[in-house]
Design a protein around this motif. Structure first.
Motif, PDB file in Angstrom:
ATOM      1  N   LEU A 300       0.593  -1.223  -0.032  1.00 43.27           N
ATOM      2  CA  LEU A 300       0.045  -0.097   0.101  1.00 43.27           C
ATOM      3  C   LEU A 300       0.799   1.333  -0.118  1.00 43.27           C
ATOM      4  CD1 LEU A 300      -2.763   1.371   0.366  1.00 43.27           C
ATOM      5  CD2 LEU A 300      -2.602   1.168   2.773  1.00 43.27           C
ATOM      6  N   GLY A 305      -3.006   5.630  -1.441  1.00 49.33           N
ATOM      7  CA  GLY A 305      -4.171   4.721  -0.993  1.00 49.33           C
ATOM      8  C   GLY A 305      -4.387   3.740  -1.897  1.00 49.33           C
ATOM      9  N   SER A 307      -2.511   0.155  -4.140  1.00 43.90           N
ATOM     10  CA  SER A 307      -1.636  -0.687  -3.924  1.00 43.90           C
ATOM     11  C   SER A 307      -0.806  -0.835  -5.145  1.00 43.90           C
ATOM     12  CB  SER A 307      -2.161  -2.520  -3.961  1.00 43.90           C
ATOM     13  OG  SER A 307      -2.713  -2.362  -2.270  1.00 43.90           O
ATOM     14  N   GLU A 358      -4.114  -2.523  -0.315  1.00 43.50           N
ATOM     15  CA  GLU A 358      -4.881  -1.669  -0.592  1.00 43.50           C
ATOM     16  C   GLU A 358      -6.283  -2.675  -0.077  1.00 43.50           C
ATOM     17  OE1 GLU A 358      -8.667  -0.221  -2.197  1.00 43.50           O
ATOM     18  OE2 GLU A 358      -7.732  -1.748  -3.195  1.00 43.50           O
ATOM     19  N   ALA A 386      -5.882   2.040   6.714  1.00 42.24           N
ATOM     20  CA  ALA A 386      -6.168   1.328   5.200  1.00 42.24           C
ATOM     21  C   ALA A 386      -7.610   1.054   5.127  1.00 42.24           C
ATOM     22  CB  ALA A 386      -5.344   0.182   4.994  1.00 42.24           C
TER      23      ALA A 386
END
Length: 826
Positions: A300, A305, A307, A358, A386
């Protein structure tokens, strides 16, 4: 009765079957090659508790799922999966009414749980290679445990692995039994290279050299571990001419090519594999493992925000798993391309994906399940930050309402079995042609890009043409084949019949799934964009989309300060307005322009933070300009104000009075001044629009102007800027220090018995006593005590160094040195 092959796990099967007769859950720990993946399901299907139900075997990878299903079918004398042994992956399905053991990938179990929360007809779920801690594994296990507690107490759950933390999984599964199989692995000699690679990009060259040396020194086939397809390809190129068959093995290869790597060979074989060969899979004939020590894993990026796949060092546990592949059929050797010192510094275990990736898919699945993460059993709960970012994205995608509850759109998205962004893209389609286009887009984005290379053009239209057999760009045919199969699957899920021709606006569909990645061109430079999420993004100036005013960006390379746009489609303002009318804002006002260093009055049309239209306003409101300039000064930390010493002293004096008397005095700390700049600063900025014009401000008067007249008078009396000294002199007090301090030469303090009290003695004062040269010789807050005590030592030293100056025994009663003619005291 089934006749089982003689594999090491057999010794543990009686204890395992007994444990699952006595209770619903168990943990099985067995080394690589013990046979747990194929023998355990076949044995458990004959248990009485499984008589009326199917056994699901979860595999983390499609390659492993196919291999396990085919091996079990072969043991039962069946030609292929589809009979007693079934297989279900995202792209393959071979299941019938006769199926008793079904091998599935983890994501499919989560989908099945969402559509069939009771898992009707399922007697047990076996989590193979549970130690890998994939996100779908953790979620599927948590949902199964919740189901077991609430509705299905008889449902059996078994976690299996070679390197699993048995005690931790046993606690998670309700303090269940842990059954261990010692196995009969052959010895594996481990060799380390003396030096570590300076850069992972050097891996293909080092790997090829190590493989050539290993082939010359040891018998048997070679299994080499590399991070990804790029390293596999480059290593293969460097092995040309080697006396062996060089075969790649990774999850995106066509099944026939995977089977070739996993099957027997008439020649000596070198298999170049990703981490999919660490567990579950058996590559026959391997007696040499060459381990590059890296793997690809999702990470992440907190700034975005999102991946991204990162190349990271493996853990010691993964290194042991890989080395064990060399000792499955005979003694072997594992060659590690790193030093013993680096090995000692490796992490013991790989980080669970739930802590790194993410989490919008997880958040959507939990919302559809109807529970919060805290109510489920996770070995590691998902990180709060997350999860908050994931829920924010889901609200943007209309999957969650403002209260965080799943919407009807969100439920439809969860049923599609795709990443939430892709699911929302598909649900934005209205006509059959648009749904066909959306299915193609989703398949294209979830599979490997068919056009390789960092300088590949960004156009999604180009890739869609390749998918339809058009265009002339060089493409990965295997990737196009997988994209086509995935697109067909998505079309079925969208309810399409036949094969409608894709049509519609790709940019508009992508905007629905990627609203934070809508990009507007910045300035006049081709290829410079700003995303609706706030960050910058770029394209090469030569890219066909570099001049586009608006883009819907689907894929980003997040290396560097600006993200590089890898795949995008042009977007029209009309399509954006039709899709997101509520996000358009027309406004008039003043805003600071950093390049100009000034406040400019503009009329703007914004989409979130993106400015789509802008024009100057001739007659601007002076108050609005002043307020905008004050806000800019605050945002820049007040550093543009003329902070002369007098201003800092005024700020500090008010601060000491606030300490002494409390909230009756205003807080003029920098933190509060930044937060309240529109109130105290803006009224003094009328007529000014540029930072350069702030130099003319009387900041001391502005700060003291925040006080009422009576408070100003009391401040001067209680905390004077200067205090009187003997012989008509005075000394400035520095209130900006930790303790207010006056500085004066010793001769100017003679006749002063004590320091004057500040604010009636509520604010401390200290004196820095200086030599005739102006250097500190003592600092004291008790002048009378200093004269009686420490002064003797200072006098002894100073009178020898400065014999022309007086150094009396009792300075408290001595006459101060008079000021020189024509000079003020101080």
């Amino acid at each position: 009765m089934l006749t089982l092959p003689d594999l090491p796990v057999q010794e543990a099967l009686p204890a395992l079957t007994e444990a699952l007769r006595d209770g619903p859950n168990a943990v099985l720990v067995a080394p690589p090659g013990a046979g747990k993946t194929t023998l355990v399901p076949l044995v458990l299907r004959e248990e009485a508790w499984a008589a009326d139900g199917r056994i699901l075997v979860l595999e983390p990878r499609r390659v492993a799922a196919r291999a396990a299903a085919r091996r079990m079918a072969d043991l039962l004398g069946e030609d292929a999966p589809g009979g007693t042994i079934g297989l279900a992956t995202r792209l393959d399905r071979a299941v019938s009414a006769a199926t008793r053991v079904e091998v599935v990938t983890e994501g499919l179990l989560v989908r099945r749980l969402q559509s069939d929360p009771g898992l009707d007809g399922v007697a047990a779920v076996l989590f193979d290679e549970a130690h890998e801690r994939n996100l779908d594994t953790d979620l599927a296990l948590a949902l199964c445990l919740d189901l077991q507690r609430a509705l299905r107490p008889e449902l059996r759950l078994l976690a299996m692995s070679a390197t699993i933390d048995g005690a931790a999984f046993a606690r998670l599964l309700g303090d269940c039994p842990v059954v261990e199989s010692l196995g009969r692995a052959h010895p594996v000699a481990v060799e380390h290279r003396p030096r570590d690679l300076a850069d992972p990009r050097d891996l293909p060259e080092a790997m090829a050299g190590a493989i050539r040396a290993a082939l010359a020194a040891h018998p048997g086939d070679v299994l080499a571990f590399l991070p990804g397809w790029g390293e596999i390809r480059r290593t293969s190129e460097r092995l040309s001419g080697v006396d062996a068959e060089v075969l790649p093995l990774h999850g995106e290869m066509p099944p026939a090519e995977q089977d070739r790597a996993l099957g027997p060979s008439a020649r000596r074989k070198v298999v170049l594999a990703t981490s999919i060969a660490e567990t579950s899979l058996t590559v026959p004939g391997v007696r040499i493992v060459v381990d590059g020590g890296f793997r690809r894993t999702p990470r992440l990026d907190p700034a975005t925000g999102l991946s991204r796949l990162a190349t990271v060092r493996i853990s010691r546990a993964a290194a042991e798993q890989r080395a064990g592949r060399a000792g499955r059929t005979a003694p072997g050797v594992a060659v590690r391309l790193w030093s013993p010192a680096l090995h000692r510094g490796l992490a013991l275990q790989d980080r669970p994906e739930i802590l790194e990736a993410e989490l919008s898919g997880l958040a959507l699945d939990l919302a559809a399940w109807g529970t919060e993460p805290a109510a489920l059993s996770f070995l590691d709960p998902p990180p709060a930050g997350a999860m908050a970012a994931a829920r924010a994205l889901l609200r943007d995608l209309d999957a969650l309402d403002a209260a965080g509850a799943i919407t009807s759109t969100g439920r439809r998205m969860a049923r599609l079995g795709a990443h939430p962004r892709l699911a929302r893209t598909m649900l934005a389609a209205e006509t059959e042609g648009e749904r066909a286009l959306a299915a193609d887009l989703a398949a294209l984005l979830e599979e490997r890009d068919p056009i390789r290379g960092r300088e590949a053009p960004s156009s999604i239209a180009l890739r869609l043409d390749l998918l339809r057999g058009q265009g002339h760009a060089e493409a990965d045919r295997g990737a196009l084949h997988r994209i086509g199969r995935a697109a067909a699957l998505h079309r079925r899920r969208l309810g399409l019949r036949g094969n409608p021709e894709p049509e519609g606006d790709a940019g508009a569909l992508l905007a629905a799934g990627f609203p934070d990645r809508i990009a507007a061109k910045r300035g006049v430079m081709d290829g410079a964009f700003r995303l609706a999420g706030g960050m910058g993004a770029r394209l090469p100036a030569t890219d066909p989309l570099a001049k586009s005013p608006l883009l819907a960006v689907a894929d980003l390379d997040l290396r560097g300060t600006d993200a590089r746009i890898r795949m995008a489609a042009p977007l029209t303002r009309a399509a954006l307005e039709a899709r997101f009318p509520e996000r358009f804002v027309r406004e008039e006002g003043a805003a600071f322009d950093a390049r100009a260093g000034a406040v400019l009055a503009r009329r703007r049309l914004r989409f979130g933070p993106l400015v789509l239209e802008e024009e100057p306003i001739a007659a601007a409101d002076p108050a609005a300009l002043a307020s905008a300039l004050a806000a800019a000064v605050a945002e820049r930390g007040l550093r543009d104000l003329p902070w002369k010493d007098a201003a800092r002293q005024a700020q500090a004096r008010v601060g000491w009075m606030r300490r002494a008397e409390g909230d009756a005095w205003p807080d003029l700390s920098d933190t509060v001044l930044i937060a309240t700049a529109p109130e105290w600063l803006a009224p003094h900025l009328h007529g000014r629009t540029r930072l350069a014009e702030l130099a003319g401000l009387d900041l001391t008067a502005i700060l003291l102007g925040t006080l009422e007249w009576d408070a100003r008078r009391r401040l001067d009396a209680a905390l004077p800027a200067r205090v009187p000294l003997p012989a008509g002199r005075s000394a400035a007090v520095d209130y900006a220090r930790d303790v207010p301090t006056l500085e004066a030469r010793a001769q100017h303090l003679y006749g002063m018995a004590a320091l004057p009290p500040l604010a009636g003695g509520r604010v401390p004062l200290q004196a820095a006593v200086l030599s005739p040269a102006g250097r500190p010789v003592a600092v004291t807050g008790d002048l009378a005590g200093f004269w009686r005590g420490g002064w003797a030592e200072v006098r002894k030293e100073m009178r020898g160094r400065y014999p022309k100056h007086p150094w009396p025994d009792d300075p408290a009663t001595a006459a101060a040195e008079p000021p020189r003619p024509g000079r003020n005291g101080g």
